[in-house]
Write a protein that holds these residues in place. Structure first.
Motif, PDB file in Angstrom:
ATOM      1  N   LEU A  44     -13.244  21.643  11.406  1.00 26.89           N
ATOM      2  CA  LEU A  44     -12.563  21.973  10.136  1.00 26.89           C
ATOM      3  C   LEU A  44     -10.955  22.229  10.315  1.00 26.89           C
ATOM      4  O   LEU A  44     -10.930  23.667  10.841  1.00 26.89           O
ATOM      5  N   PRO A  45     -10.010  21.822   9.714  1.00 22.95           N
ATOM      6  CA  PRO A  45      -8.809  22.736   9.231  1.00 22.95           C
ATOM      7  C   PRO A  45      -9.450  23.821   8.710  1.00 22.95           C
ATOM      8  O   PRO A  45      -9.906  24.011   7.665  1.00 22.95           O
ATOM      9  N   PHE A  54     -14.400  15.756  -3.515  1.00 19.21           N
ATOM     10  CA  PHE A  54     -12.460  15.478  -3.328  1.00 19.21           C
ATOM     11  C   PHE A  54     -11.913  15.844  -1.565  1.00 19.21           C
ATOM     12  O   PHE A  54     -11.340  15.111  -0.453  1.00 19.21           O
ATOM     13  N   VAL A  55     -12.719  17.389  -1.448  1.00 16.63           N
ATOM     14  CA  VAL A  55     -12.323  17.626  -0.010  1.00 16.63           C
ATOM     15  C   VAL A  55     -12.698  16.631   1.075  1.00 16.63           C
ATOM     16  O   VAL A  55     -12.522  16.781   1.743  1.00 16.63           O
ATOM     17  N   THR A  69     -11.076   7.795   4.075  1.00 13.22           N
ATOM     18  CA  THR A  69     -10.456   7.507   5.372  1.00 13.22           C
ATOM     19  C   THR A  69     -10.530   9.047   6.316  1.00 13.22           C
ATOM     20  O   THR A  69     -10.503   8.961   7.884  1.00 13.22           O
ATOM     21  N   GLY A  70     -10.424   9.453   5.152  1.00 18.71           N
ATOM     22  CA  GLY A  70     -10.464  11.239   5.747  1.00 18.71           C
ATOM     23  C   GLY A  70     -11.859  11.546   6.230  1.00 18.71           C
ATOM     24  O   GLY A  70     -13.027  11.262   5.885  1.00 18.71           O
ATOM     25  N   PRO A 110      -4.194  19.377   5.047  1.00 16.98           N
ATOM     26  CA  PRO A 110      -5.503  18.801   4.613  1.00 16.98           C
ATOM     27  C   PRO A 110      -4.836  16.668   4.071  1.00 16.98           C
ATOM     28  O   PRO A 110      -3.197  17.031   3.931  1.00 16.98           O
ATOM     29  N   THR A 111      -5.219  16.297   3.901  1.00 14.96           N
ATOM     30  CA  THR A 111      -4.901  15.168   3.453  1.00 14.96           C
ATOM     31  C   THR A 111      -4.706  15.163   1.633  1.00 14.96           C
ATOM     32  O   THR A 111      -4.503  16.092   0.617  1.00 14.96           O
ATOM     33  N   VAL A 112      -3.649  14.281   0.806  1.00 16.18           N
ATOM     34  CA  VAL A 112      -3.489  14.601   0.002  1.00 16.18           C
ATOM     35  C   VAL A 112      -4.675  14.309  -1.080  1.00 16.18           C
ATOM     36  O   VAL A 112      -4.876  14.842  -1.620  1.00 16.18           O
TER      37      VAL A 112
END
Length: 319
Positions: A97-98, A142-143, A149-150, A279-281
């Protein structure tokens, strides 16, 4: 009249501690990408840091050796769960993971403490704590970006949640430690115990124990493996911990731990600048909810009058 300067100094020290702690994932990623196992990274980090802190620990124990003897079991359990499990799981999560996402998952451990104190100790959480816990759980959705698409590796998520359990164990165990035990001794002893357990398990073959001593990729350049090792031990462990202790003494444990929440923000920023990870928005929004939720829990704790005996950790977490 001197309260504002003292508070200002304490705030600066707490922020510096958060920044230095936040570098651990970035330093570890360079070693893991070069072939190190997460367990070997933890052993190197906390083992060397324990040796560095051993001398000051011995100095503060002069004439107080009975305090150490009666706390050996507590230090051992603390080192196993609060150091070995928490850090090994976090660095394993960083493999998949990031860095920022892995740290956000680990920070859910503070919410797990709320559940522990409610179910085991019968301390029903107040409204602000409940609101913070709900916000953090929504943020977790959300994470994980379960409907978007994450793409998050399930194995990495499980390692991150394991780190949360380890962090929760840290806070629960640290709150039960003999207040006569110096924090430096707790740090050095806990890290030595954690490193020792991981080393024994690694040598027995129960855990992977791999390390390479060639050049590694760090901050876009090839450098010696000693550079991230030095960063992990000196910056992300020794300096971070000692500065954190000074911050606790200036601000108090509750306020210092509250300011320490900025570690997540710094970790995301450092990973972005050094590793190009962001991370994505949707995940960033979830991260804000998690940090806000944990902050509400901490804020609720600040409203509780300080008890004569410490009920919470008096040092920053050994991340």
């Amino acid at each position: 009249m001197r309260q504002p300067p003292a508070a200002g100094t304490g705030l600066a020290l707490a922020l510096l501690s958060a920044i230095t702690f936040a570098t651990s994932g970035t330093f570890a990623r360079s070693l893991i990408d070069a072939g190190w196992s997460a367990e070997a990274v933890v052993i190197a980090r906390v083992g060397v840091a324990a040796l560095i802190l051993m001398m000051p620990a011995v100095l503060v124990l002069r004439g107080r050796w009975p305090v150490l003897r009666r706390n050996l079991a507590s230090i051992g359990v603390f080192g196993l769960l609060g150091v070995a499990v928490a850090q090994a799981c976090f660095f394993n999560a960083v493999r998949y993971l990031p860095v920022g996402v892995a740290l956000l998952l680990e920070y859910l451990g503070i919410i797990l403490v709320v559940g522990w104190t409610w179910l085991v100790q019968g301390q029903r959480p107040r409204r602000l704590t409940v609101a913070g816990s709900v916000a953090a759980m929504v943020g977790l959705i959300f994470v994980l970006d379960v409907t978007g698409t994450g793409r998050l590796d399930v194995v990495g998520v499980l390692w991150g949640l394991g780190a949360a359990v380890g962090l929760a164990g840290y806070f629960v165990l640290a709150g039960r430690v003999d207040p006569a035990l110096p924090s430096t001794v707790m740090a050095s002893g806990g890290m030595a115990a954690g490193a020792g357990v991981l080393l024994l398990l690694g040598l027995s073959g129960a855990l992977p124990l791999r390390a390479t001593f060639d050049t590694v990729q760090f901050a876009g350049t090839q450098t010696s493996w000693l550079v991230p090792i030095a960063g992990l031990t000196l910056v992300a462990a020794v300096v971070a911990y000692l500065v954190g202790i000074a911050a606790v003494r200036a601000l108090g444990s509750r306020m210092a731990s509250f300011v320490g929440l900025t570690e997540v923000m710094f970790a995301v920023l450092i990973a972005w600048l050094v590793l190009g990870e962001l991370p994505t928005v949707v995940q960033l929004f979830g991260g804000l909810l998690i940090v806000a939720g944990v902050a509400l829990v901490r804020l609720d704790e600040l409203r509780i009058p300080v008890q004569p005996a410490p009920l919470k950790a008096t040092e920053p977490a050994l991340r």
